[in-house]
Design a protein around this motif. Structure first.
Motif, PDB file in Angstrom:
ATOM      1  N   VAL A  53      30.568   2.860  22.658  1.00  0.00           N
ATOM      2  CA  VAL A  53      31.411   3.586  21.700  1.00  0.00           C
ATOM      3  C   VAL A  53      32.591   2.723  21.251  1.00  0.00           C
ATOM      4  O   VAL A  53      32.867   2.589  20.055  1.00  0.00           O
ATOM      5  N   GLU A  54      33.267   2.110  22.226  1.00  0.00           N
ATOM      6  CA  GLU A  54      34.488   1.338  21.941  1.00  0.00           C
ATOM      7  C   GLU A  54      34.195   0.099  21.089  1.00  0.00           C
ATOM      8  O   GLU A  54      34.829  -0.111  20.047  1.00  0.00           O
ATOM      9  N   ILE A  55      33.222  -0.701  21.520  1.00  0.00           N
ATOM     10  CA  ILE A  55      32.943  -1.939  20.786  1.00  0.00           C
ATOM     11  C   ILE A  55      32.153  -1.638  19.515  1.00  0.00           C
ATOM     12  O   ILE A  55      32.267  -2.345  18.516  1.00  0.00           O
ATOM     13  N   GLY A  56      31.360  -0.556  19.551  1.00  0.00           N
ATOM     14  CA  GLY A  56      30.659  -0.145  18.339  1.00  0.00           C
ATOM     15  C   GLY A  56      31.630   0.200  17.221  1.00  0.00           C
ATOM     16  O   GLY A  56      31.383  -0.105  16.047  1.00  0.00           O
ATOM     17  N   ALA A  57      32.758   0.817  17.577  1.00  0.00           N
ATOM     18  CA  ALA A  57      33.786   1.134  16.581  1.00  0.00           C
ATOM     19  C   ALA A  57      34.405  -0.143  16.011  1.00  0.00           C
ATOM     20  O   ALA A  57      34.725  -0.215  14.818  1.00  0.00           O
ATOM     21  N   ILE A  58      34.560  -1.160  16.864  1.00  0.00           N
ATOM     22  CA  ILE A  58      35.073  -2.458  16.401  1.00  0.00           C
ATOM     23  C   ILE A  58      34.097  -3.069  15.404  1.00  0.00           C
ATOM     24  O   ILE A  58      34.493  -3.615  14.361  1.00  0.00           O
ATOM     25  N   LEU A 109      28.334 -10.402  33.890  1.00  0.00           N
ATOM     26  CA  LEU A 109      27.865 -10.606  32.518  1.00  0.00           C
ATOM     27  C   LEU A 109      28.990 -10.394  31.520  1.00  0.00           C
ATOM     28  O   LEU A 109      29.770  -9.437  31.636  1.00  0.00           O
ATOM     29  N   ARG A 110      29.054 -11.295  30.551  1.00  0.00           N
ATOM     30  CA  ARG A 110      29.982 -11.109  29.432  1.00  0.00           C
ATOM     31  C   ARG A 110      29.172 -10.477  28.308  1.00  0.00           C
ATOM     32  O   ARG A 110      28.206 -11.060  27.816  1.00  0.00           O
ATOM     33  N   VAL A 111      29.534  -9.286  27.903  1.00  0.00           N
ATOM     34  CA  VAL A 111      28.717  -8.543  26.950  1.00  0.00           C
ATOM     35  C   VAL A 111      29.421  -8.378  25.609  1.00  0.00           C
ATOM     36  O   VAL A 111      30.655  -8.342  25.529  1.00  0.00           O
ATOM     37  N   GLY A 112      28.620  -8.294  24.580  1.00  0.00           N
ATOM     38  CA  GLY A 112      29.096  -7.986  23.231  1.00  0.00           C
ATOM     39  C   GLY A 112      28.213  -6.888  22.663  1.00  0.00           C
ATOM     40  O   GLY A 112      27.513  -6.205  23.402  1.00  0.00           O
ATOM     41  N   THR A 113      28.219  -6.725  21.354  1.00  0.00           N
ATOM     42  CA  THR A 113      27.365  -5.715  20.730  1.00  0.00           C
ATOM     43  C   THR A 113      26.621  -6.299  19.551  1.00  0.00           C
ATOM     44  O   THR A 113      27.042  -7.298  18.947  1.00  0.00           O
ATOM     45  N   SER A 144      35.113  -3.910  11.577  1.00  0.00           N
ATOM     46  CA  SER A 144      35.040  -5.299  11.101  1.00  0.00           C
ATOM     47  C   SER A 144      34.054  -5.415   9.933  1.00  0.00           C
ATOM     48  O   SER A 144      34.280  -6.183   9.001  1.00  0.00           O
ATOM     49  N   PHE A 145      32.977  -4.628   9.981  1.00  0.00           N
ATOM     50  CA  PHE A 145      32.020  -4.602   8.864  1.00  0.00           C
ATOM     51  C   PHE A 145      32.693  -4.051   7.607  1.00  0.00           C
ATOM     52  O   PHE A 145      32.485  -4.556   6.501  1.00  0.00           O
ATOM     53  N   ASP A 146      33.509  -3.010   7.777  1.00  0.00           N
ATOM     54  CA  ASP A 146      34.239  -2.429   6.648  1.00  0.00           C
ATOM     55  C   ASP A 146      35.183  -3.456   6.037  1.00  0.00           C
ATOM     56  O   ASP A 146      35.291  -3.569   4.811  1.00  0.00           O
TER      57      ASP A 146
END
Length: 332
Positions: free
Chosen positions: A121-126, A6-10, A130-132
């Protein structure tokens, strides 16, 4: 057990606060690269609009006209947006996981659970970073410092100042009551498209803009000394950036270093007039003395710890000067 690659995102939902848009922007998206990641920021769709004014959790309106007896919004308040980080990583999991509710620990080995938790944690920080970036770009292009920031509430209770006679405290005169209506600069389709272009091109909001946006908010909240320091910092960063951008790459490093190290008064008086566009020199001369005054006040705060005599109108005037400054262009 059947395994599936699976290729996953958030997916995240972040609060926007003080974001007002044209109705035609409902459901719009911004897609851009953030490092190696593809980001999508999405405004809620029309199904989130409550037909009654003043109601709704993600989209609502209070300014409207009426057509056939039904309210038609003239603008909409956006309370949250969805942020998606697409195809960030690949994992191998049991196919059955896709048919169950999240967090099926009995189907996912402990090591994989730890891997998934670390990705959150890792992708959530991204997603947050990016939202900022998206918020800062939106503030920059709409020139609205309040987007994405909590409401600033003063200490006023709603009761006006009352003049009383002592010692029995009979009320003899009552001051006016001031009501504040919620308002914000509208993000139009043109601004939205401008933000999209900047994000697609990988541009960052200039630091001097971020500093000025922060200073506006701190002055609004009564943090006048901090607001002045940030306003002065924003002006200094802009002036030095202006001069540095006009220098030839062929210059000796020692000359560039001399310009970098020069006192801001020298930059203001000697260097900047040489690089400002000819048709903007008069505008620059009109604000130069006020910039010197701003740096004087900044130095008094930073070097001597003095700033107790500042007033909000004075700070707002300095912010106006800073705004005029960064609108200037070079002649190169």
């Amino acid at each position: 057990m059947e395994l599936k690659q699976l290729r996953v995102g958030t997916w995240n939902r972040f609060l926007t606060r003080n974001l007002s848009i044209e109705p035609r922007l409902v459901g719009s998206q911004h897609e851009f690269l953030f490092g190696p990641y593809r980001i999508c920021v999405a405004i809620p769709s029309t199904e989130h609009i409550n037909p009654q004014p003043g109601r709704g959790t993600r989209l609502w309106f209070d300014y409207y006209t009426e057509i056939d007896g039904k309210p038609k919004p003239l603008q909409l308040w956006v309370e949250s947006v969805d942020v998606i980080v697409k195809g960030a990583e690949e994992v191998s999991l049991a196919a059955e996981v896709l048919r169950r509710a999240p967090n099926q620990t009995e189907l996912i080995p402990k090591a994989q659970q730890e891997k998934l938790s670390s990705l959150v944690v890792e992708i959530g920080a991204i997603a947050e970073r990016s939202f900022d970036l998206w918020l800062k770009t939106l503030r920059w292009k709409s020139w609205n410092s309040s987007i994405g920031r909590p409401e600033i509430n003063g200490h006023e209770s709603g009761w006006p100042t009352c003049l009383v006679a002592q010692p029995n405290w009979e009320r003899i005169w009552i001051g006016p009551i001031v009501f504040h209506a919620k308002g914000s600069k509208l993000v139009t389709s043109a601004i939205w498209d401008d933000v999209a272009l900047v994000l697609r091109n990988g541009c960052q909001p200039p630091l001097f803009v971020d500093l000025l946006m922060d200073s506006i908010e701190h002055v609004k909240s009564g943090e006048l000394q901090r607001g002045i320091v940030e306003t002065a910092m924003g002006c200094e960063v802009f002036l030095r950036t202006l001069v540095a951008g006009s220098l030839s790459p062929a210059l000796q490093p020692s000359i560039s270093a001399y310009v970098d190290d020069a006192n801001i008064r020298v930059v203001l008086e000697k260097f900047v007039p040489e690089v400002i566009a000819t048709d903007r020199v008069e505008e620059f001369d009109a604000i130069k003395s006020k910039l010197h005054k701003l740096f004087d006040v900044r130095n008094s705060i930073v070097h001597k710890g003095r700033g107790e005599n500042l007033s909000r109108p004075q700070c707002e005037e300095f912010i106006e000067v800073a705004t005029k400054l960064i609108s200037l262009e070079t002649g190169t």
